[in-house]
Scaffold this motif. Structure first.
Motif, PDB file in Angstrom:
ATOM      1  N   GLN A   6       0.717  -1.179   0.090  1.00 12.37           N
ATOM      2  CA  GLN A   6       0.089   0.006  -0.030  1.00 12.37           C
ATOM      3  C   GLN A   6       0.916   1.250  -0.258  1.00 12.37           C
ATOM      4  O   GLN A   6       0.482   2.293  -0.596  1.00 12.37           O
ATOM      5  CB  GLN A   6      -1.093  -0.031   1.085  1.00 12.37           C
ATOM      6  CG  GLN A   6      -2.142  -0.893   1.078  1.00 12.37           C
ATOM      7  CD  GLN A   6      -2.779  -1.226   2.554  1.00 12.37           C
ATOM      8  OE1 GLN A   6      -2.334  -0.988   3.675  1.00 12.37           O
ATOM      9  NE2 GLN A   6      -4.025  -1.814   2.310  1.00 12.37           N
ATOM     10  N   GLU A   7       2.059   1.236   0.891  1.00 10.75           N
ATOM     11  CA  GLU A   7       2.747   2.286   0.545  1.00 10.75           C
ATOM     12  C   GLU A   7       3.594   2.747  -0.663  1.00 10.75           C
ATOM     13  O   GLU A   7       3.406   3.703  -1.056  1.00 10.75           O
ATOM     14  CB  GLU A   7       3.888   2.163   1.894  1.00 10.75           C
ATOM     15  CG  GLU A   7       3.816   2.532   3.032  1.00 10.75           C
ATOM     16  CD  GLU A   7       4.955   2.368   3.964  1.00 10.75           C
ATOM     17  OE1 GLU A   7       5.805   3.234   3.779  1.00 10.75           O
ATOM     18  OE2 GLU A   7       4.971   1.238   4.781  1.00 10.75           O
ATOM     19  N   TYR A   8       3.801   1.531  -1.319  1.00 12.51           N
ATOM     20  CA  TYR A   8       4.552   1.641  -2.703  1.00 12.51           C
ATOM     21  C   TYR A   8       3.655   2.246  -3.683  1.00 12.51           C
ATOM     22  O   TYR A   8       3.881   3.114  -4.385  1.00 12.51           O
ATOM     23  CB  TYR A   8       4.904   0.163  -3.142  1.00 12.51           C
ATOM     24  CG  TYR A   8       5.023   0.043  -4.625  1.00 12.51           C
ATOM     25  CD1 TYR A   8       5.953   0.728  -5.435  1.00 12.51           C
ATOM     26  CD2 TYR A   8       4.045  -0.684  -5.177  1.00 12.51           C
ATOM     27  CE1 TYR A   8       5.983   0.605  -6.632  1.00 12.51           C
ATOM     28  CE2 TYR A   8       4.076  -0.822  -6.392  1.00 12.51           C
ATOM     29  CZ  TYR A   8       5.104  -0.413  -7.402  1.00 12.51           C
ATOM     30  OH  TYR A   8       5.048  -0.732  -8.556  1.00 12.51           O
ATOM     31  N   ARG A   9       2.298   1.755  -3.625  1.00  9.64           N
ATOM     32  CA  ARG A   9       1.023   2.290  -4.348  1.00  9.64           C
ATOM     33  C   ARG A   9       0.773   3.795  -4.102  1.00  9.64           C
ATOM     34  O   ARG A   9       1.040   4.471  -5.166  1.00  9.64           O
ATOM     35  CB  ARG A   9       0.059   1.434  -4.350  1.00  9.64           C
ATOM     36  CG  ARG A   9      -0.001   0.031  -4.627  1.00  9.64           C
ATOM     37  CD  ARG A   9       0.123  -0.368  -5.963  1.00  9.64           C
ATOM     38  NE  ARG A   9       0.199  -1.835  -6.419  1.00  9.64           N
ATOM     39  CZ  ARG A   9       0.392  -2.489  -7.342  1.00  9.64           C
ATOM     40  NH1 ARG A   9       0.865  -1.766  -8.367  1.00  9.64           N
ATOM     41  NH2 ARG A   9       0.443  -3.810  -7.334  1.00  9.64           N
ATOM     42  N   GLN A  10       0.852   4.009  -2.874  1.00 13.88           N
ATOM     43  CA  GLN A  10       0.479   5.377  -2.615  1.00 13.88           C
ATOM     44  C   GLN A  10       1.588   6.256  -2.837  1.00 13.88           C
ATOM     45  O   GLN A  10       1.456   7.503  -3.276  1.00 13.88           O
ATOM     46  CB  GLN A  10       0.218   5.403  -1.082  1.00 13.88           C
ATOM     47  CG  GLN A  10      -0.286   6.819  -0.709  1.00 13.88           C
ATOM     48  CD  GLN A  10      -1.703   7.144  -0.898  1.00 13.88           C
ATOM     49  OE1 GLN A  10      -2.323   6.319  -1.081  1.00 13.88           O
ATOM     50  NE2 GLN A  10      -1.929   8.413  -1.632  1.00 13.88           N
ATOM     51  N   PHE A  11       2.734   6.118  -2.744  1.00 18.77           N
ATOM     52  CA  PHE A  11       3.896   6.730  -3.334  1.00 18.77           C
ATOM     53  C   PHE A  11       4.008   7.106  -4.617  1.00 18.77           C
ATOM     54  O   PHE A  11       4.267   8.270  -5.001  1.00 18.77           O
ATOM     55  CB  PHE A  11       5.325   5.965  -2.982  1.00 18.77           C
ATOM     56  CG  PHE A  11       6.566   6.728  -3.391  1.00 18.77           C
ATOM     57  CD1 PHE A  11       7.196   7.440  -2.184  1.00 18.77           C
ATOM     58  CD2 PHE A  11       7.294   6.687  -4.629  1.00 18.77           C
ATOM     59  CE1 PHE A  11       8.275   8.261  -2.739  1.00 18.77           C
ATOM     60  CE2 PHE A  11       8.209   7.406  -4.901  1.00 18.77           C
ATOM     61  CZ  PHE A  11       8.862   8.305  -4.006  1.00 18.77           C
ATOM     62  N   LEU A  12       3.747   6.141  -5.472  1.00 19.40           N
ATOM     63  CA  LEU A  12       3.445   6.416  -7.009  1.00 19.40           C
ATOM     64  C   LEU A  12       2.258   7.429  -7.399  1.00 19.40           C
ATOM     65  O   LEU A  12       2.493   8.333  -7.966  1.00 19.40           O
ATOM     66  CB  LEU A  12       3.446   5.303  -7.599  1.00 19.40           C
ATOM     67  CG  LEU A  12       4.540   4.213  -7.825  1.00 19.40           C
ATOM     68  CD1 LEU A  12       4.170   3.024  -8.691  1.00 19.40           C
ATOM     69  CD2 LEU A  12       5.992   4.642  -8.227  1.00 19.40           C
ATOM     70  N   LYS A  13       1.372   7.172  -6.525  1.00 15.98           N
ATOM     71  CA  LYS A  13       0.003   8.126  -6.837  1.00 15.98           C
ATOM     72  C   LYS A  13       0.438   9.467  -6.387  1.00 15.98           C
ATOM     73  O   LYS A  13      -0.001  10.360  -7.189  1.00 15.98           O
ATOM     74  CB  LYS A  13      -1.266   7.500  -5.842  1.00 15.98           C
ATOM     75  CG  LYS A  13      -2.246   8.359  -6.094  1.00 15.98           C
ATOM     76  CD  LYS A  13      -3.511   7.913  -5.302  1.00 15.98           C
ATOM     77  CE  LYS A  13      -4.606   8.633  -5.239  1.00 15.98           C
ATOM     78  NZ  LYS A  13      -5.695   8.007  -4.445  1.00 15.98           N
ATOM     79  N   ASP A  14       1.300   9.825  -5.227  1.00 16.98           N
ATOM     80  CA  ASP A  14       1.596  11.104  -4.889  1.00 16.98           C
ATOM     81  C   ASP A  14       2.643  11.605  -5.527  1.00 16.98           C
ATOM     82  O   ASP A  14       2.405  12.663  -5.765  1.00 16.98           O
ATOM     83  CB  ASP A  14       1.817  10.722  -3.179  1.00 16.98           C
ATOM     84  CG  ASP A  14       0.719  10.609  -2.262  1.00 16.98           C
ATOM     85  OD1 ASP A  14      -0.494  10.524  -2.700  1.00 16.98           O
ATOM     86  OD2 ASP A  14       0.996  10.168  -1.160  1.00 16.98           O
ATOM     87  N   HIS A  15       3.493  11.211  -6.141  1.00 18.59           N
ATOM     88  CA  HIS A  15       4.660  11.709  -6.710  1.00 18.59           C
ATOM     89  C   HIS A  15       4.824  11.483  -8.280  1.00 18.59           C
ATOM     90  O   HIS A  15       5.669  12.246  -8.961  1.00 18.59           O
ATOM     91  CB  HIS A  15       5.925  11.237  -5.936  1.00 18.59           C
ATOM     92  CG  HIS A  15       5.796  11.560  -4.687  1.00 18.59           C
ATOM     93  ND1 HIS A  15       5.867  12.722  -3.769  1.00 18.59           N
ATOM     94  CD2 HIS A  15       5.650  10.807  -3.434  1.00 18.59           C
ATOM     95  CE1 HIS A  15       5.759  12.882  -2.561  1.00 18.59           C
ATOM     96  NE2 HIS A  15       5.706  11.497  -2.327  1.00 18.59           N
ATOM     97  N   PHE A  16       4.110  10.413  -8.624  1.00 16.49           N
ATOM     98  CA  PHE A  16       4.480  10.363 -10.104  1.00 16.49           C
ATOM     99  C   PHE A  16       3.060   9.897 -10.828  1.00 16.49           C
ATOM    100  O   PHE A  16       2.848   9.157 -11.862  1.00 16.49           O
ATOM    101  CB  PHE A  16       5.353   8.771  -9.967  1.00 16.49           C
ATOM    102  CG  PHE A  16       6.715   9.055  -9.775  1.00 16.49           C
ATOM    103  CD1 PHE A  16       7.623   9.673 -10.925  1.00 16.49           C
ATOM    104  CD2 PHE A  16       7.094   9.115  -8.625  1.00 16.49           C
ATOM    105  CE1 PHE A  16       8.815   9.626 -10.581  1.00 16.49           C
ATOM    106  CE2 PHE A  16       8.549   9.241  -8.194  1.00 16.49           C
ATOM    107  CZ  PHE A  16       9.465   9.634  -9.208  1.00 16.49           C
ATOM    108  N   LYS A  17       1.966  10.573 -10.437  1.00 17.66           N
ATOM    109  CA  LYS A  17       0.928  10.629 -11.000  1.00 17.66           C
ATOM    110  C   LYS A  17       0.345   9.447 -11.481  1.00 17.66           C
ATOM    111  O   LYS A  17       0.053   9.139 -12.762  1.00 17.66           O
ATOM    112  CB  LYS A  17       1.007  11.641 -12.259  1.00 17.66           C
ATOM    113  CG  LYS A  17       1.054  13.045 -11.771  1.00 17.66           C
ATOM    114  CD  LYS A  17       1.294  13.906 -13.205  1.00 17.66           C
ATOM    115  CE  LYS A  17       1.887  15.457 -12.571  1.00 17.66           C
ATOM    116  NZ  LYS A  17       1.856  16.313 -13.872  1.00 17.66           N
TER     117      LYS A  17
END
Length: 216
Positions: A6-17
């Motif tokens: 979940q952290e990984y998915r959220q990181f991409l969503k937050d910083h790499f659209k």
């Protein structure tokens, strides 16, 4: 509390659209560098020495040993094939425990019409310094040359594995696709500027004009 996945998915969503992590990474991001690792005649010891030297230099420019990273291993799913905990990649991580590995799948990542386009993912969150990056990069360089070792697989089969290093602190992603080159993308152009300035002679000529526009 979020899981590593979940952290990984959220990181991409937050910083790499909501970037889809796939090759070629350079063409999927607004801010990126594409480096040429090839010098001289292919498949000689000097050639691979230079490939590994450039790849390691760029990696060490982008990652400090104290940086928090996601290491992503992606492998094409063939029949019942899974990512095994004793694979070569995991053995390059210091004191790795099975509980640190999160598994997932990506469906139709490269071909939205192909129901058999399935990738197994392993996601590990750790400090960069725990990864034996020199050996991993060497194995990636060797992957299209079945007689060379180390390899991402234990046999002479050409590998379908992809490895992505995501720097959580610096918000950048590193992917060496094979002996020819590597992509480095970031959420902010200024993160890439010092790496570009120090290694711009190694930029792939095919994309040099596009990259130079970013820094002028």
């Amino acid at each position: 509390m979020q899981t590593t996945k979940q952290e990984y998915r959220q990181f991409l969503k937050d910083h790499f659209k909501r970037l889809k992590l796939r090759a070629p990474l350079f063409y999927s991001c607004d801010f990126g560098l594409r480096f040429d690792l090839q010098i001289g005649e292919t498949n000689t010891e000097k050639y691979f020495h230079n490939v590994n030297r450039r790849a390691t230099t760029i990696f060490q420019s982008a990652f400090d040993s104290s940086d928090n990273v996601f290491l992503i291993l992606m492998d094409y799913k063939y029949k019942r094939r899974k990512i095994r905990c004793w694979n070569f990649i995991f053995k390059q991580i210091q004191d790795l425990h099975a509980a640190e590995i999160s598994f997932s799948k990506e469906i139709r990542l490269y071909d939205p019409r192909d129901k058999f386009d399935i990738r197994n993912l392993a996601i590990i969150k750790l400090k960069s310094g725990r990864v034996n990056h020199k050996t991993l990069l060497m194995a990636i360089a060797n992957q299209d040359f079945p007689s060379r070792f180390p390899r991402l697989t234990y046999n002479h089969i050409i590998s379908n594995k992809e490895i992505y290093f995501i720097n959580i602190n610096k918000k950048l992603i590193f992917n060496m696709y094979d002996d020819r080159g590597l992509d480095l993308v970031a959420s902010d152009i200024e993160t890439l500027r010092p790496i570009y300035e120090n290694h711009k002679d190694w930029i792939l000529d095919h994309d040099r004009a596009q990259i130079e526009k970013l820094f002028t």
